[in-house]
Enzyme design. Sequence first.
Site, PDB file in Angstrom:
ATOM      1  CG  HIS A 137     -19.949  -4.545 -40.685  1.00 30.50           C
ATOM      2  ND1 HIS A 137     -19.407  -5.447 -39.804  1.00 30.50           N
ATOM      3  CD2 HIS A 137     -20.196  -5.242 -41.840  1.00 30.50           C
ATOM      4  CE1 HIS A 137     -19.341  -6.632 -40.388  1.00 30.50           C
ATOM      5  NE2 HIS A 137     -19.797  -6.537 -41.625  1.00 30.50           N
ATOM      6  CD  GLU A 166     -18.600  -4.402 -36.258  1.00 33.56           C
ATOM      7  OE1 GLU A 166     -18.822  -4.352 -37.491  1.00 33.56           O
ATOM      8  OE2 GLU A 166     -17.600  -4.957 -35.769  1.00 33.56           O
ATOM      9  CB  SER A 199     -18.379  -9.602 -42.054  1.00 30.86           C
ATOM     10  OG  SER A 199     -19.785  -9.524 -41.942  1.00 30.86           O
TER      11      SER A 199
END
Length: 516
Positions: free
Chosen positions: A422, A326, A198
């Site tokens: 995610h 995600e 990320s």
Amino acid sequence: MTDTQVSGGSGVNGGSGLVVGTAGGAVRGRREDGLTVFRGIPFAAPPVGEARFAAPRPAEAWDGVREAYAFGPPPPQDLLVPGQAAAGSGDGDWLTVNVWTPDADPAARRPVMVWIHGGAYKLGHGGSPGYDARRIAADGDLVVVTFNYRVGMEGFARIDGAPANRGLLDQVAALEWVRDNIEGFGGDPDQVTVFGESAGAGSIAALLAMPRAGGLFRRAIAQSVPGTFFSDELARDIGAALAAEAGLRPTAADLATVDPDRLVRAGQTLAAKMPGYTGRWGQAAPTVTPYSPVVDGDVLPVLPWRALADGASRDVDLVVGHNRDEFRLFVAMGGQLGTIGEERAASALRMYAPGPGGEAAYRAAFPDAGAGELYEKVQTDWLFAVPTMRLAEAHLAGGGRAHAYELTWPAPGNGGGLGACHALDLPLLFGTFDADLGALLFAGAEPDEVALALSARFRASWTAFARTGDPGWPAYDTGRRLVQVLDTEPAVVPYPEETTRRLWEGHDISALPLHV
């Protein structure tokens, strides 16, 4: 045997303490589960007083042996993980590194993996329980380093009188510490791999484009690269709004006069208001994250995709990938799973789908998708999938080598309804199923054999890449577009999201998120 190499003293599990000399002074670690672990070693001076909002400065040397048993305090930030020290504590001693090594023998020269944590550029720290690196170091027989860097306003707000991207400069300083000191911990400074997820992956994309980071790492693994990079103009406008929330001017002189927690609160207040700034900040506004790396022309000269296409890091081996679902994590954390209606889906498609006909193109490409699926899909593509795969393609264009993957195995939490969302790769990679987001994604349950096997595969592939440059599957190319699919039955196949690629084909890289 000198004291700067090994000394006596009791450690965890009956092991003996180990002392290593660094540029700043000697540090003592301790044996834990067959490894020697060092925590909280300063790699830069506390960024407080006149050093606040400045580029990182060398750490002050110390006499004697410093006990490196406890993680350094996290920097000021939005959210605190349970058990984490309060933001702003420790007299600014935030810039520290942690080392896990099988053996602190300078002759060992093991590969080194340096973790750069994520957290939307506004939270996170290297001592988080979810980043316990013992399994990676042990399984891969290599040295692992984690560290803190400034986040939020301290690290990323664009203000007058301060360099841009201070958080990135902290990362460079940490990598310089690794270069100068890691041999004493049994690591090879010429075999350094950076890996992150990320915002950590976005940081790695930036580092690949930064001249200051040149030569500090040989390989890179970028997991779920976010496409959010700010132009200098946008960053300065957001910086002014951040300062105004604190009743201050956007200058280092003004902001340095107040407690860091006050600036954290200003960031939280502005984030809640950001959806109302869409007309002013465009796609940046709905992200409710007022921080991103800034293309300032100095620290970060150009966008990472452009830099890589121009060959900026052609000698760095690269692994990039993302998770299939995600954006579902953010929908779930907002309590909105199953509640997204047609109006919100249409708004998201208009905001994020590429080109004037983007909404219609998405609806035509996924005719059976409901409102919730379209809402998630376009934001997954916009924020992570497209930027990630474009990074691989840019690296190829610049003469580099890249391997790509997609995680499609669904998290068991919420009855499997979270999908391959995610951050699912974090507990799988570190094996920390009950820590941080792992507790949500695995619902507090013991991982089954499938999860454990996939977790082991993550570590085996990542550490093999750090050691050899080969994660165990073919390199990516724009002909076959082969990627490693990570699931119950891993397979190498043409990129599964071919439809997404076609939707975004021809879309100028400079028009990716937030370059305004």
